[in-house]
Write a protein that holds these residues in place. Structure first.
Motif, PDB file in Angstrom:
ATOM      1  N   LEU A  28      41.764  38.322  44.804  1.00 23.69           N
ATOM      2  CA  LEU A  28      41.083  37.470  45.776  1.00 23.69           C
ATOM      3  C   LEU A  28      39.731  38.077  46.161  1.00 23.69           C
ATOM      4  O   LEU A  28      38.754  37.366  46.404  1.00 23.69           O
ATOM      5  N   ALA A  29      39.677  39.396  46.206  1.00 27.42           N
ATOM      6  CA  ALA A  29      38.435  40.045  46.624  1.00 27.42           C
ATOM      7  C   ALA A  29      37.390  39.996  45.519  1.00 27.42           C
ATOM      8  O   ALA A  29      36.208  39.786  45.783  1.00 27.42           O
ATOM      9  N   PHE A  30      37.808  40.216  44.272  1.00 30.32           N
ATOM     10  CA  PHE A  30      36.808  40.456  43.234  1.00 30.32           C
ATOM     11  C   PHE A  30      36.610  39.290  42.286  1.00 30.32           C
ATOM     12  O   PHE A  30      35.559  39.187  41.668  1.00 30.32           O
ATOM     13  N   PHE A  31      37.600  38.374  42.131  1.00 30.24           N
ATOM     14  CA  PHE A  31      37.342  37.281  41.210  1.00 30.24           C
ATOM     15  C   PHE A  31      36.199  36.385  41.696  1.00 30.24           C
ATOM     16  O   PHE A  31      35.338  36.013  40.894  1.00 30.24           O
ATOM     17  N   PRO A  32      36.140  36.059  42.999  1.00 29.24           N
ATOM     18  CA  PRO A  32      35.010  35.223  43.459  1.00 29.24           C
ATOM     19  C   PRO A  32      33.654  35.860  43.211  1.00 29.24           C
ATOM     20  O   PRO A  32      32.643  35.149  43.131  1.00 29.24           O
ATOM     21  N   MET A  33      33.626  37.168  43.060  1.00 30.86           N
ATOM     22  CA  MET A  33      32.325  37.816  42.830  1.00 30.86           C
ATOM     23  C   MET A  33      31.720  37.386  41.497  1.00 30.86           C
ATOM     24  O   MET A  33      30.497  37.413  41.332  1.00 30.86           O
ATOM     25  N   HIS A  34      32.556  37.010  40.531  1.00 32.92           N
ATOM     26  CA  HIS A  34      32.017  36.452  39.284  1.00 32.92           C
ATOM     27  C   HIS A  34      31.171  35.219  39.595  1.00 32.92           C
ATOM     28  O   HIS A  34      30.043  35.079  39.119  1.00 32.92           O
ATOM     29  N   PHE A  35      31.739  34.321  40.424  1.00 24.60           N
ATOM     30  CA  PHE A  35      31.004  33.092  40.766  1.00 24.60           C
ATOM     31  C   PHE A  35      29.739  33.433  41.553  1.00 24.60           C
ATOM     32  O   PHE A  35      28.665  32.869  41.308  1.00 24.60           O
ATOM     33  N   LEU A  36      29.886  34.350  42.494  1.00 19.83           N
ATOM     34  CA  LEU A  36      28.723  34.735  43.301  1.00 19.83           C
ATOM     35  C   LEU A  36      27.612  35.269  42.420  1.00 19.83           C
ATOM     36  O   LEU A  36      26.431  34.941  42.604  1.00 19.83           O
TER      37      LEU A  36
END
Lengths: 208, 653, 116
Positions: B458-466
């Motif tokens: 949850l913490a790091f997968f969205p960082m791909h999108f960001l």
């Protein structure tokens, strides 16, 4: 620290601890020293690269008038001679000839000190007579850092070998210390081969 | 102590090879013997197991510290245009978070396993140079202290990022001593890693039990050897780079001063010549741990052992040939870009081979899903995601787009948390019974695993999108209209769940070490030699020398035919020879610490003491203590005493 | 404190082998010295600079190998030590070479200034 011996030492009654036998038959200290030398290749490789990169990218002016190539050739020869005596000292230790080893060690230390003296003279001359300082030009920066680091290696080797020379007069030096002398010798030879690289690629290259 | 102790007087009297002088030179300090005060015992120990425990405890402490720093960062980024912390403090936090996690948490956790497990796996009594091993520990600890001391000085911690690019680090742009702390503490930590690596290389090459040929070595020991080689070849580059930076800052040299002919880009090269092998220094021990855990819980031998070992070596060698892929946007020229892109893609091959071998190990196995296995499977899946984004970065146009965005942050957290940390947790759950004789609770272990896995993703997968939508890394805050708010909120929530999972894990370790119940000597039905002794092992590890017949020796002892069972060498009539404790590794470490501190404070005026213009005195004191300790260390010799195993305590005796 | 020789003398085969090494070492130092003077002499010769560069590389390689192989005993030691050293030497040499190439390419203004 364990040492493996190719032949039994001293009295036969002495038992050899199992942890002192190594798989390869090479003493631990020697393996560690060769690993250190492999590491030191990278150490000096990085320093020499820095010097050569700045040499080619900044295009600094001709520095051949600064160098005293006769002096440097002389000190190269001196360092090579010290390597010869180092090899002879190790050989003498293997033969069990302490007196011979002592004289050879003394010669190594003498030649090493001469080399260092020549370098101190060189640096002094560059700084005070020619105004080449470490923070005056990029050439001074890389030149002093590289040759100075090598000089510190030489100084450390002299301290190490002098310690053994002094130690040998306390009557406690024994045959198995041949290994310690040999390991110190490996270090000393390495310092020599670094100079073998520095001499052409820092000094002579400027005349090409 | 129950064991009877015979002092090794016979060998010193005869001038034997066990190391002549028994007491310290000049009688300055007596070497503590068996049965000394526990505090003195831990301060002077040369036992690889105690050293490993101290490594591990300190690393866990720094892991928590770095984790708290990360949580403050996430708290700041939880919403747009927040001013929870100042931009400068934010810069200090991400610098210290990165440096702490890499040099003070993951590397020393790896070193803790090297120290504890590797000598047991090769059937040795200790490492090749026990006192040097203690020296590595103290230097690491004091290096960690040195780095974190920077918080307490005016100007505070370094705000320059963990790779500290020139010219930001020059005395013009970073005048504070935070950067000096960073430079010197990394130098000190490098010395610790180098000393440890020489030690492990000599140990693995030379001190294997009879019959334990190189191709019978457990994979973890192989990875220890390869990692040690990476350390000795990668660290000299950063040592030189740091010396050059220190000279620039303290003596006004021009290494990275563009105005005077220096080239700041050189720092990037030198840093990544170290920095990329460093990535493999972090991941190869993890791969070794996974290769130990999977066969045990799949109850099958490791699939393709020689290929796994060979792939590890290939990764190690290629790791030195790809550093410039961190610098694709610096204008390297077409040829260099193509070469480094190609070499980088090549690394995917041995890595992929390893992953297929691990899957092959699982295939058809009777799998038990205990906590170590869960973390190991978590490692494979999460590391693969990190690997995929890694291959994306090998492509120059893609990398140019993603450079310095959150996509990169997502990538390296997937390989470092999803990779290294997951595997290290698997290793801790797996080997904790070996180290303490107690087993961690399965229930809390599983809770911790699912929290870590869920929180991490949850913490790091969205960082791909960001990253894809352009959010730059290291940004203190962002505007509300950028559309980054939602994913950042999720990321922060995930980070706190991850933090909770890690807190449960750390709490569990402390609770079990303190109050846990004893367990069997071999609770996992394991395979390798470290399980062929008591848990925890006695000071001498093995009462008699093990004679190894096959790979996976302990498994063969339990399930295979008689002729390949482990044999034991003869009992040693004089007792087991143990190296003496020593004060000098600690003192040498303290000397080095003071010396480094003197360099940090080089340009600072001395407060309160009139008559002292600078801290040169500190350097003289530190260097003298260091040299004195080294001399006394050499003169006291390895020493040694004899120990007779107590048969009531050690069933293997 | 004694100044007496405390070493036990070595066995005959060891003595003979070490004595043979003596001559090897002396021969080697003659070669090394000669190579050093060659290096000094060729740089004042009117050869093209590329040839001189390779001459310097070749001569220093001869000296390097001489010291490592004989003085540092690799000839008489197990191959393992040579391998350990070679790992470091090859990676270091490769890194130096790669850096040289990288900085050769590092921009047109740099390439113009570069003269061997």
């Amino acid at each position: 620290m364990s040492q493996a011996h190719t032949e039994p030492l001293g009295k036969a009654s002495e038992h050899v601890h199992p942890e002192e036998q190594t798989n390869t038959g090479i003493p631990n200290k020697k393996v560690a020293m060769w690993a250190f030398l492999a590491s030191d290749c990278m150490f000096f490789g990085t320093l020499i690269s820095t010097h050569l990169i700045y040499r080619k990218t900044t295009g600094y002016p001709d520095v051949t008038h600064i160098f005293d190539i006769e002096l440097t050739t002389g000190s190269t020869f001196i360092l090579l001679m010290s390597s010869l005596f180092m090899a002879l000292a190790v050989s003498a230790m293997h033969k069990g000839n302490l007196n011979n080893a002592r004289w050879s060690l003394g010669a190594v230390i003498l030649f090493g000190s001469l080399f260092l003296g020549a370098q101190v003279y060189e640096f002094h001359h560059f700084v005070h007579d020619l105004g080449l300082t470490i923070n005056g030009s990029i050439f001074g920066t890389t030149f002093y850092t590289l040759t100075g680091t090598h000089g510190i290696h030489v100084l450390f080797g002299i301290i190490w070998l002098s310690s053994w020379l002094i130690y040998s007069f306390f009557g406690t030096m024994k045959r198995e210390h041949a290994l310690d002398i040999e390991v110190a010798g490996l270090y000393w030879h390495f310092v020599d081969i670094v100079w073998i690289i520095i001499f052409p690629f820092v000094y002579l290259i400027e005349y090409v | 102590m129950a064991e009877s102790i015979v002092h090794d007087t016979h060998s010193s009297a005869k001038g034997g090879h066990a190391g002549a002088p028994q007491k310290s030179f000049f009688g300055l300090l007596k070497r503590p013997g068996e049965g000394c005060h526990p505090v003195i015992d831990w301060l002077t120990t040369v036992d690889h197991k105690k050293i490993a425990i101290m490594y591990g405890a300190a690393a866990l402490f720094f892991l928590v510290l770095g984790g708290v720093e990360a949580l403050i960062i996430r708290w700041q980024l939880a919403g747009p245009e927040r001013e929870m912390i100042s931009a400068r403090f934010y810069n200090q936090l991400f610098t210290m978070h990165g440096t702490t996690m890499i040099f003070l948490a993951v590397m020393p956790l790896g070193a803790a396993f090297f120290n504890y497990i590797m000598p047991l796996q090769i059937g040795a009594r200790d490492v090749a140079f026990p006192r040097l091993n203690a020296f590595s520990l103290w230097v690491f600890l004091l290096g960690g202290v040195l780095l974190n001391l920077s918080w307490f000085f005016p100007g505070g911690a370094p705000p320059v990022g963990w790779f500290a690019y020139a010219p930001l680090t020059s005395s013009t742009y970073s005048p504070g001593i935070g950067t000096d702390f960073w430079v010197l503490s990394l130098q000190v930590l490098g010395i610790s890693s180098l000393a440890a690596a020489f030690n492990f290389i000599a140990t693995i090459i030379n001190m294997r039990a009879p019959g334990l040929s190189m191709m019978r070595l457990p994979v973890f020991t192989w990875m220890t050897l390869i990692t040690s080689f990476l350390i000795i070849l990668a660290f000299p580059a950063i040592t030189i780079a740091l010396v050059q930076l220190m000279f620039d800052r303290n003596f006004g040299t021009f290494f990275f001063e563009a105005g005077e002919g220096g080239r700041p880009i050189l720092w990037q090269h030198l840093f990544w010549i170290f920095g990329h092998p460093e990535v493999y220094i972090l991941i190869l021990p993890a791969m070794g741990i996974i290769s130990e855990v999977l066969p045990v819980f799949a109850r099958k031998p490791l699939f393709g052992y020689p290929i796994i070992v060979f792939s590890g070596a290939v990764i190690g060698v290629l790791g030195f040939a790809v550093w410039s892929h961190h610098m694709f946007t610096t204008g390297l020229g077409v040829i260099a870009l193509s070469a480094f892109a190609l070499l980088t893609m090549l690394i995917a091959i041995p890595t992929g081979v390893k992953i297929f071998n691990w899957i092959g190990t699982l295939w058809g196995g009777r799998i038990r899903f205990d906590t170590p296995m869960l973390f190991a499977i978590g490692f494979i899946s999460m590391f693969m995601i990190g690997g995929f984004t890694g291959i994306m970065h090998a492509s120059v146009p893609v990398d140019t787009q993603q450079h310095d965005t959150y996509f990169v942050v997502a990538h390296f957290h997937y390989v470092l948390i999803g990779g290294s940390i997951m595997a290290l947790l698997a290793g801790i759950y797996y080997w904790f019974p070996k180290v303490s004789g107690k087993q961690l609770s399965e229930r809390w272990g599983k809770i911790s695993f699912w929290l870590v896995l869920a929180g991490f993703n949850l913490a790091f997968f969205p960082m791909h999108f960001l990253g894809m939508t352009g959010m730059p890394r290291r940004t203190h805050t962002y505007r509300a209209d950028m559309g980054w708010t939602e994913w950042n909120v999720w990321s922060t929530v995930g980070a706190f769940i991850l933090g909770l999972g890690m807190a449960i894990f750390v709490g569990q370790i402390i609770y079990t070490a303190w109050k846990g119940r004893r367990c069997k000597a071999d609770p996992w039905d394991s395979r390798t030699l470290e399980w062929a002794t008591t848990s925890p092992p006695q000071a001498y590890n093995f009462p008699r020398t093990p004679i190894v017949k096959t790979r996976d020796q302990v498994w063969a002892d339990k399930y295979d035919s008689e002729e390949i069972h482990l044999e034991w060498g003869p009992e040693e009539e004089h007792g087991i020879h143990m190296p003496d404790r020593s004060w000098y590794p600690l003192f040498a470490g303290i000397g080095l610490f003071i010396f480094a501190l003197g360099w940090v404070l080089f340009k600072e005026p001395v407060p309160f003491i009139p008559g002292f213009a600078n801290f040169l005195h500190l350097q003289v004191v530190g260097f003298s203590l260091l040299m004195l300790s080294i001399y006394l260390w050499a003169l006291e010799g390895p020493g040694g005493y004899h120990l007779h195993p107590d048969k009531s305590k050690d069933p293997y005796a | 404190m004694s100044v007496t020789n405390t070493l036990t003398p070595a066995s005959r085969p060891v003595l003979e082998e070490e004595s043979r090494k003596y001559f090897t070492f002396v021969n080697l130092i003659i070669v090394l010295t000669a190579a050093t003077f060659f290096e000094l002499i060729i740089i004042v010769m009117p050869f093209p600079s590329l040839l001189l560069m390779w001459g310097l590389i070749g001569l220093s390689l001869v000296k390097f190998v001489g010291v490592v192989w004989w003085f540092m005993h690799l000839r008489w030691d197990q191959i393992l030590l040579t391998l350990v050293f070679l790992v470091g030497l090859i990676i270091a040499t490769g890194t130096v070479a790669a850096l040289m190439l990288l900085f050769e390419e590092g921009g047109p203004e740099v390439a113009e200034e570069f003269q061997v």
